[in-house]
Design an enzyme around this catalytic site. Sequence first.
Site, PDB file in Angstrom:
ATOM      1  N   GLU A  74       0.862  -1.184   0.000  1.00 29.63           N
ATOM      2  CA  GLU A  74       0.000   0.000   0.000  1.00 29.63           C
ATOM      3  C   GLU A  74       0.897   1.231   0.000  1.00 29.63           C
ATOM      4  OE1 GLU A  74      -3.657   2.189   2.420  1.00 29.63           O
ATOM      5  OE2 GLU A  74      -2.767   0.351   3.231  1.00 29.63           O
ATOM      6  N   ASP A 126      10.722   6.410   0.070  1.00 27.22           N
ATOM      7  CA  ASP A 126      10.220   6.538  -1.290  1.00 27.22           C
ATOM      8  C   ASP A 126       9.769   5.175  -1.818  1.00 27.22           C
ATOM      9  OD1 ASP A 126       9.870   6.945  -4.048  1.00 27.22           O
ATOM     10  OD2 ASP A 126      11.483   8.421  -4.137  1.00 27.22           O
ATOM     11  N   ASP A 149      -1.796  12.338  -4.000  1.00 27.10           N
ATOM     12  CA  ASP A 149      -1.882  13.774  -4.244  1.00 27.10           C
ATOM     13  C   ASP A 149      -2.149  14.016  -5.727  1.00 27.10           C
ATOM     14  OD1 ASP A 149      -1.417  16.556  -4.534  1.00 27.10           O
ATOM     15  OD2 ASP A 149      -0.048  16.528  -2.821  1.00 27.10           O
ATOM     16  N   ASP A 185     -10.457  10.886  -6.064  1.00 29.82           N
ATOM     17  CA  ASP A 185     -11.686  11.671  -6.177  1.00 29.82           C
ATOM     18  C   ASP A 185     -11.446  12.920  -7.027  1.00 29.82           C
ATOM     19  OD1 ASP A 185     -10.107  13.094  -4.415  1.00 29.82           O
ATOM     20  OD2 ASP A 185     -11.750  13.621  -3.052  1.00 29.82           O
ATOM     21  N   THR A 222     -13.394   5.611   3.764  1.00 32.66           N
ATOM     22  CA  THR A 222     -12.699   6.355   4.812  1.00 32.66           C
ATOM     23  C   THR A 222     -13.428   7.645   5.155  1.00 32.66           C
ATOM     24  OG1 THR A 222     -11.320   7.594   3.249  1.00 32.66           O
ATOM     25  CG2 THR A 222     -10.501   5.446   3.970  1.00 32.66           C
ATOM     26  N   ARG A 223     -13.059   8.231   6.270  1.00 34.47           N
ATOM     27  CA  ARG A 223     -13.614   9.519   6.676  1.00 34.47           C
ATOM     28  C   ARG A 223     -13.319  10.581   5.634  1.00 34.47           C
ATOM     29  NH1 ARG A 223     -11.209  11.111  12.122  1.00 34.47           N
ATOM     30  NH2 ARG A 223      -9.369  11.217  10.794  1.00 34.47           N
ATOM     31  N   PHE A 224     -12.094  10.604   5.114  1.00 32.57           N
ATOM     32  CA  PHE A 224     -11.719  11.551   4.073  1.00 32.57           C
ATOM     33  C   PHE A 224     -12.604  11.375   2.844  1.00 32.57           C
ATOM     34  CE2 PHE A 224      -9.370  11.905   0.062  1.00 32.57           C
ATOM     35  CZ  PHE A 224      -9.028  13.245   0.067  1.00 32.57           C
ATOM     36  N   GLU A 225     -12.824  10.130   2.438  1.00 35.33           N
ATOM     37  CA  GLU A 225     -13.641   9.864   1.264  1.00 35.33           C
ATOM     38  C   GLU A 225     -15.090  10.268   1.503  1.00 35.33           C
ATOM     39  OE1 GLU A 225     -14.786   6.107  -1.675  1.00 35.33           O
ATOM     40  OE2 GLU A 225     -13.404   5.837   0.014  1.00 35.33           O
TER      41      GLU A 225
END
Length: 244
Positions: A74, A126, A149, A185, A222-225
Amino acid sequence: MFPDGTGPSANPAGDRHERRIRSFQPRRSRVTAAQRDALLRLWPEWGVEIDGDRRLDLDELFDTLPPGSPVVLEIGFGMGEATVRMAADDPATGILAADVHTPGQGNLLGQAEREGLSNVRVANGDAIILLREMLDPGSLAGIRVFFPDPWPKKRHHKRRIIQPEFVELAASRLRPGGLLHCATDWEPYAEQMLQVLTDCPALENTQPDGGFAPRPDFRPLTRFERQGLDKGHVVRDLLFRRLP
């Protein structure tokens, strides 16, 4: 911030392996006491420095799993909540979670310990060096790149991780049938991802129509999504399979 040898390094590979424009900046601020404690205690056992100086033996790294167990990489896990849920739902699969965000590393380690998980390892540095220098061809059952990002300004598009060179490298590290799973998104980035993945001859789209995939059950919301969906954002999943 950490005593020598007990926590993640600020720049484990130094300048020995990479001279390209990086798509990230290591962030070490605002580490809570709990995150620091988890890093100090658990990093020596569960942490991996991406120094580019050795090949990882995944059976040795995931020594709590049977030899030959599938391992998924991941790339970019934020604070690790989704990683923990995926690891708990699939305890027979090792998750090697790579990021450069020190608070997130500590948070993920602490959550994994609290959940009693033995199938999570955290890599610092990285991810491209990890793939190129430290992982063998055909060694991974999957690679996940969730909400990278988007670098929305045109002059910054070169910083996006999903580029032809990255996808070719990632595909080479997948075993036949392994999945490269991306999600975003940001619609313009989703279109670029779809084109780049489609153009890779080593991969095939799992969707018969050649388009985006429904969100699979194994990728947590997720919360962000959820916040993005509340704002009207459209989330796109892309699932491509490594050809034999």
